[in-house]
Motif scaffolding. Structure first.
Motif, PDB file in Angstrom:
ATOM      1  N   GLY A  81       0.856  -1.182   0.000  1.00 38.20           N
ATOM      2  CA  GLY A  81       0.000   0.000   0.000  1.00 38.20           C
ATOM      3  C   GLY A  81       0.890   1.230   0.000  1.00 38.20           C
ATOM      4  O   GLY A  81       2.106   1.086   0.057  1.00 38.20           O
ATOM      5  N   PRO A  82       0.364   2.428  -0.065  1.00 37.85           N
ATOM      6  CA  PRO A  82      -1.012   2.727  -0.431  1.00 37.85           C
ATOM      7  C   PRO A  82      -1.212   2.607  -1.934  1.00 37.85           C
ATOM      8  O   PRO A  82      -0.234   2.529  -2.677  1.00 37.85           O
ATOM      9  CB  PRO A  82      -1.173   4.184   0.035  1.00 37.85           C
ATOM     10  N   GLY A  83      -2.466   2.563  -2.359  1.00 34.62           N
ATOM     11  CA  GLY A  83      -2.755   2.433  -3.784  1.00 34.62           C
ATOM     12  C   GLY A  83      -4.170   1.939  -3.987  1.00 34.62           C
ATOM     13  O   GLY A  83      -4.982   1.940  -3.062  1.00 34.62           O
ATOM     14  N   LEU A  84      -4.454   1.473  -5.192  1.00 33.36           N
ATOM     15  CA  LEU A  84      -5.786   0.950  -5.508  1.00 33.36           C
ATOM     16  C   LEU A  84      -5.906  -0.449  -4.917  1.00 33.36           C
ATOM     17  O   LEU A  84      -5.039  -1.301  -5.159  1.00 33.36           O
ATOM     18  CB  LEU A  84      -5.975   0.884  -7.020  1.00 33.36           C
ATOM     19  N   ALA A  85      -6.986  -0.693  -4.165  1.00 34.02           N
ATOM     20  CA  ALA A  85      -7.109  -1.961  -3.441  1.00 34.02           C
ATOM     21  C   ALA A  85      -6.979  -3.175  -4.369  1.00 34.02           C
ATOM     22  O   ALA A  85      -6.194  -4.092  -4.113  1.00 34.02           O
ATOM     23  CB  ALA A  85      -8.430  -1.997  -2.683  1.00 34.02           C
ATOM     24  N   GLY A  86      -7.755  -3.180  -5.444  1.00 36.97           N
ATOM     25  CA  GLY A  86      -7.739  -4.334  -6.339  1.00 36.97           C
ATOM     26  C   GLY A  86      -6.372  -4.548  -6.975  1.00 36.97           C
ATOM     27  O   GLY A  86      -5.898  -5.683  -7.101  1.00 36.97           O
ATOM     28  N   ALA A  87      -5.754  -3.465  -7.356  1.00 38.95           N
ATOM     29  CA  ALA A  87      -4.438  -3.543  -8.002  1.00 38.95           C
ATOM     30  C   ALA A  87      -3.402  -4.077  -7.011  1.00 38.95           C
ATOM     31  O   ALA A  87      -2.579  -4.942  -7.340  1.00 38.95           O
ATOM     32  CB  ALA A  87      -4.034  -2.167  -8.516  1.00 38.95           C
ATOM     33  N   LEU A  88      -3.458  -3.576  -5.775  1.00 41.47           N
ATOM     34  CA  LEU A  88      -2.531  -4.047  -4.741  1.00 41.47           C
ATOM     35  C   LEU A  88      -2.732  -5.542  -4.479  1.00 41.47           C
ATOM     36  O   LEU A  88      -1.766  -6.290  -4.290  1.00 41.47           O
ATOM     37  CB  LEU A  88      -2.754  -3.284  -3.431  1.00 41.47           C
ATOM     38  N   LEU A  89      -4.009  -5.978  -4.470  1.00 38.83           N
ATOM     39  CA  LEU A  89      -4.303  -7.386  -4.188  1.00 38.83           C
ATOM     40  C   LEU A  89      -3.666  -8.318  -5.221  1.00 38.83           C
ATOM     41  O   LEU A  89      -3.261  -9.427  -4.880  1.00 38.83           O
ATOM     42  CB  LEU A  89      -5.822  -7.614  -4.147  1.00 38.83           C
ATOM     43  N   VAL A  90      -3.576  -7.857  -6.457  1.00 43.23           N
ATOM     44  CA  VAL A  90      -2.959  -8.702  -7.481  1.00 43.23           C
ATOM     45  C   VAL A  90      -1.483  -8.933  -7.148  1.00 43.23           C
ATOM     46  O   VAL A  90      -1.008 -10.068  -7.092  1.00 43.23           O
ATOM     47  CB  VAL A  90      -3.090  -8.080  -8.892  1.00 43.23           C
ATOM     48  N   GLY A  91      -0.763  -7.847  -6.867  1.00 38.60           N
ATOM     49  CA  GLY A  91       0.664  -7.974  -6.550  1.00 38.60           C
ATOM     50  C   GLY A  91       0.882  -8.813  -5.300  1.00 38.60           C
ATOM     51  O   GLY A  91       1.770  -9.668  -5.250  1.00 38.60           O
ATOM     52  N   ALA A  92       0.035  -8.572  -4.290  1.00 37.78           N
ATOM     53  CA  ALA A  92       0.180  -9.301  -3.026  1.00 37.78           C
ATOM     54  C   ALA A  92      -0.087 -10.789  -3.223  1.00 37.78           C
ATOM     55  O   ALA A  92       0.633 -11.635  -2.690  1.00 37.78           O
ATOM     56  CB  ALA A  92      -0.780  -8.721  -1.986  1.00 37.78           C
ATOM     57  N   SER A  93      -1.114 -11.121  -4.016  1.00 34.57           N
ATOM     58  CA  SER A  93      -1.433 -12.539  -4.171  1.00 34.57           C
ATOM     59  C   SER A  93      -0.400 -13.245  -5.035  1.00 34.57           C
ATOM     60  O   SER A  93      -0.042 -14.396  -4.755  1.00 34.57           O
ATOM     61  CB  SER A  93      -2.852 -12.736  -4.714  1.00 34.57           C
TER      62      SER A  93
END
Ligand code: KG4
Ligand code: ZN
Length: 341
Positions: A81-93
């Motif tokens: 983070g911070p950033g767009l939730a959905g976009a961050l979720l892709v990188g995290a997953s």
């Protein structure tokens, strides 16, 4: 230690491999600018879907460039983070899935810390302590940096960020997204005397900024034109806007250096790519015998190298930050001062 970095907080998918012994081994980036351009800004859902499409091919690309096998990666750093939730979720997953499969630890990185440390990737990096001017699409902050993880906020924007002001003013002038590079190219041809726009908070006694009034000033000038604005006049307005914004950024940066008795200034974030800002900062700094450090141009805007690097610095400093708990959470809103050291 070899760290894979994954950046996916907004509209760029960036992957990189950083080796604490040999430096940056490889990096690869896919920018979504062309995809978002027809909408005039970032469409979060499209951004997430595109990160999904790009992440693994970019991983193959960096591994091939660095001539490494994925099992040689020691840890995986991703933008939490911070950033767009959905976009961050892709990188995290992607980071956590890959780490689980490879049995490697992961570390979540604060996007702004990545930007803050990015000038250290340059061939002539600054030494600590320094003042950092962080100017991106979402943030405008002055910080005192005494070391990795030692960041003190000195001032920040009370409303629009510098990049946001660039993007919104560019839109008012009918320029395409992202507005920063477009408006600064146009400003090159503008007459600096044509429009004297306000310098918000230039004389405030603190190190805070405010740019929404400047954007409104651009709006007023545009509205006052009864007919279509000719190209030269657009360039003049662009010049008036850039000059005003740059004046404030330069003045506050010089004040921060003076107040803290420091001589090194580091510029980070996308607006740091701006040529007018660089020219003005260099001139102001030279007068006072200060030094200004910039990230390589390709590492000014979002990229994976700064995340791999920040991850490597963090893990070197505190190996216990690496976790094998692969359940992840992202932090779309995450003030830098809440960062654990
Ligand atoms: O750091 P960054 O890539 O993403 C964020 O974390 O926000 O910064 C993007 C911002 C955008 O607002 C873009 O218009 C601005 O940086 N930008 C520029 C230039 N290149 C990018 N602004 C002014 N001049 C440029 N050359
Ligand atoms: Zn950024």
């Amino acid at each position: 230690m070899i760290v894979l970095g994954i950046e996916s907080s907004c509209d760029e998918t960036g992957l990189a491999l950083y080796d604490t012994e040999h430096g940056l081994l490889a990096h690869a980036l896919h920018s979504q600018i062309a995809m978002h351009q027809e909408y005039g800004g970032v469409v979060p859902e499209l951004a997430s879907r595109d990160h999904i499409r790009r992440a693994l091919p970019l991983l193959t690309e960096v591994l091939t460039k660095a001539k490494l096998d994925k099992h040689q990666i020691d840890a995986i750093a991703y933008t939490q983070g911070p950033g767009l939730a959905g976009a961050l979720l892709v990188g995290a997953s992607v980071a956590c899935g890959l780490a689980l499969a490879l049995n490697k630890p992961v570390i979540g990185i604060h996007h702004l810390e990545g930007h803050l440390l990015s000038p250290l990737l340059a061939s002539q990096p600054p030494q600590f302590p320094f003042i950092a001017l962080l100017v991106s699409g979402g943030h405008t902050q002055l910080m005192r940096v005494d070391g990795v993880g030692q960041y003190k906020l000195l001032g920040e924007t009370l409303d629009d960020a510098a990049g946001e002001a660039f993007d919104k003013s560019a839109k008012l002038l009918g320029l395409t997204y992202p507005g920063g590079p477009a408006i600064s190219r146009l400003a090159e041809f503008g007459d600096p005397k044509a429009y004297k726009l306000p310098r918000p908070m230039l004389h405030s006694k603190d190190l805070n900024f405010s740019f929404s009034g400047l954007k409104t000033a651009v709006l007023t000038v545009v509205k006052n034109h009864n007919t279509d604005i000719c190209e030269q006049d657009k360039a003049n307005i662009a010049r008036g806007f850039v000059d005003a914004l740059v004046d404030v950024l330069v003045a506050k940066s010089m004040t921060a250096l003076k107040e803290h008795g420091l001589k090194r200034l580091v510029i980070a974030g996308g607006v740091g790519a701006n040529q007018q800002l660089r020219t003005a900062l260099n001139a102001a700094a030279a007068k006072r015998r200060y030094q200004v450090f910039y990230p390589e141009l390709e590492f000014c805007t979002d990229n994976g190298a700064m995340i791999a690097f920040a991850g490597a610095m963090r893990l070197q400093q505190n190996p216990s930050l690496a976790t094998r708990e692969y359940g992840f959470n992202v932090r779309p809103r995450w003030p830098l001062h809440e960062l654990q050291t």
